[in-house]
Design a protein around this motif. Structure first.
Motif, PDB file in Angstrom:
ATOM      1  N   THR A  56       0.754  -0.974   0.095  1.00  0.00           N
ATOM      2  CA  THR A  56       0.160   0.169   0.060  1.00  0.00           C
ATOM      3  C   THR A  56       0.903   1.426  -0.060  1.00  0.00           C
ATOM      4  OG1 THR A  56      -1.810  -0.946   1.174  1.00  0.00           O
ATOM      5  CG2 THR A  56      -1.640   1.517   1.440  1.00  0.00           C
ATOM      6  N   GLY A  59       2.275   2.735  -3.303  1.00  0.00           N
ATOM      7  CA  GLY A  59       1.206   3.137  -4.357  1.00  0.00           C
ATOM      8  C   GLY A  59       1.022   4.644  -4.374  1.00  0.00           C
ATOM      9  N   TRP A  61      -1.407   6.618  -5.010  1.00  0.00           N
ATOM     10  CA  TRP A  61      -2.947   6.624  -5.197  1.00  0.00           C
ATOM     11  C   TRP A  61      -3.561   7.814  -5.746  1.00  0.00           C
ATOM     12  CZ3 TRP A  61      -4.026   1.736  -5.222  1.00  0.00           C
ATOM     13  CH2 TRP A  61      -2.946   0.880  -4.434  1.00  0.00           C
ATOM     14  N   PHE A  64      -2.979   7.621  -9.452  1.00  0.00           N
ATOM     15  CA  PHE A  64      -3.886   6.589  -9.887  1.00  0.00           C
ATOM     16  C   PHE A  64      -5.328   6.726 -10.278  1.00  0.00           C
ATOM     17  CE2 PHE A  64      -0.792   3.227  -7.745  1.00  0.00           C
ATOM     18  CZ  PHE A  64      -0.097   3.140  -8.602  1.00  0.00           C
ATOM     19  N   TYR A 197       3.587  -8.369 -13.221  1.00  0.00           N
ATOM     20  CA  TYR A 197       3.149  -7.607 -12.262  1.00  0.00           C
ATOM     21  C   TYR A 197       4.141  -7.465 -11.129  1.00  0.00           C
ATOM     22  CZ  TYR A 197      -1.169  -8.068 -14.976  1.00  0.00           C
ATOM     23  OH  TYR A 197      -2.285  -8.100 -15.814  1.00  0.00           O
ATOM     24  N   TYR A 209       0.355  -2.609 -10.186  1.00  0.00           N
ATOM     25  CA  TYR A 209      -0.533  -1.593  -9.428  1.00  0.00           C
ATOM     26  C   TYR A 209      -1.713  -1.003 -10.464  1.00  0.00           C
ATOM     27  CZ  TYR A 209       2.410  -0.768  -5.271  1.00  0.00           C
ATOM     28  OH  TYR A 209       2.977  -1.083  -3.998  1.00  0.00           O
ATOM     29  N   TRP A 212      -4.271  -3.831 -10.151  1.00  0.00           N
ATOM     30  CA  TRP A 212      -5.023  -3.526  -8.965  1.00  0.00           C
ATOM     31  C   TRP A 212      -6.042  -2.604  -9.093  1.00  0.00           C
ATOM     32  CZ3 TRP A 212      -1.741  -2.264  -3.825  1.00  0.00           C
ATOM     33  CH2 TRP A 212      -2.592  -2.152  -2.889  1.00  0.00           C
TER      34      TRP A 212
END
Length: 225
Positions: A56, A59, A61, A64, A197, A209, A212
């Motif tokens: 986590t 990432g 975020w 993304f 991945y 990622y 995901w």
């Protein structure tokens, strides 16, 4: 006296039960300093929060999802006991959505699946009690790639991960929260974490990622904002 001894014996058995297995080894410099840092930050206005370990933490975020109001509450090396110990820092923000991913490091520390699920349940129940409007997403633990992973630092197996995920799915259903199966979306044709991945058999590459994120975006109760 016999009654007292019997009572003490029951207490000791309860403390030793796999459902109550505890692990305080999450307390290290990174965990303690990052947790202290989080607690010094101002309360956000109903953000989206990603809550977990290194997978986590690493990432991006906001990038993304193309939105600024996302908080990254990942700490490398963390486990479910570490998440439980710092869950109040998460719930103080009253997040609109909370994505939880934990269990990889618990497995590596030989924690029984039942104990991991029980601690996870306590995390979810704590969130439900203190931030009832938060939509909770329990994410499956990710597979590993046996050919790429370094066994000198990770001893878990995909069989253990699948057993844990089965328990997490049942727990999520019992607590009426969303369970997101990321595991299957990361597999190759042989049942391993797809080499596209990952770069070490455990952690995700950029493509990992993105895969995901794609799964999360397909969830029926997922919103972009």
């Amino acid at each position: 006296m016999k009654k007292i001894i019997a009572a003490l014996s029951m207490c000791l058995l309860a403390a030793a039960s796999p459902l109550h297995a505890q692990d305080s080894s999450y307390h290290n410099y990174l965990y303690d300093s990052r947790t202290a840092y989080f607690r010094e930050l101002p309360v956000a206005d109903t953000p989206v929060i990603f809550f977990g370990d290194s997978i986590t933490q690493w990432g991006d975020w906001c990038e993304f999802f193309g939105q600024a109001n996302i908080l990254n509450r990942g700490i490398a090396g963390d486990n479910t006991n570490g998440l439980l110990a710092r869950v109040e820092e998460v719930t103080r923000h009253r997040p609109s959505r909370l994505y939880i991913l934990a269990g990889t490091n618990d497995i590596n520390k030989k924690m029984p699946a039942a104990a991991i699920v029980n601690t996870y349940r306590r995390i979810v129940e704590r969130v439900q009690a203190t931030s009832p409007a938060t939509r909770i997403f329990v994410q499956s633990v990710f597979p590993i790639n046996n050919q790429l992973i370094g066994r000198q630092y990770y001893s878990g197996t995909n069989e253990q991960i699948k057993a844990l995920n089965k328990g997490l799915q049942a727990m999520a259903a019992a607590l009426h929260v969303s369970y997101v199966n990321i595991y299957d979306a990361l597999l190759d044709s042989t049942g391993q974490l797809d080499a596209r991945y990952t770069y070490d058999g455990l952690h995700l590459s950029g493509k990992g990622y993105l895969q995901w994120v794609h799964v999360l975006q397909q969830q029926p109760n997922h919103r972009a904002n």
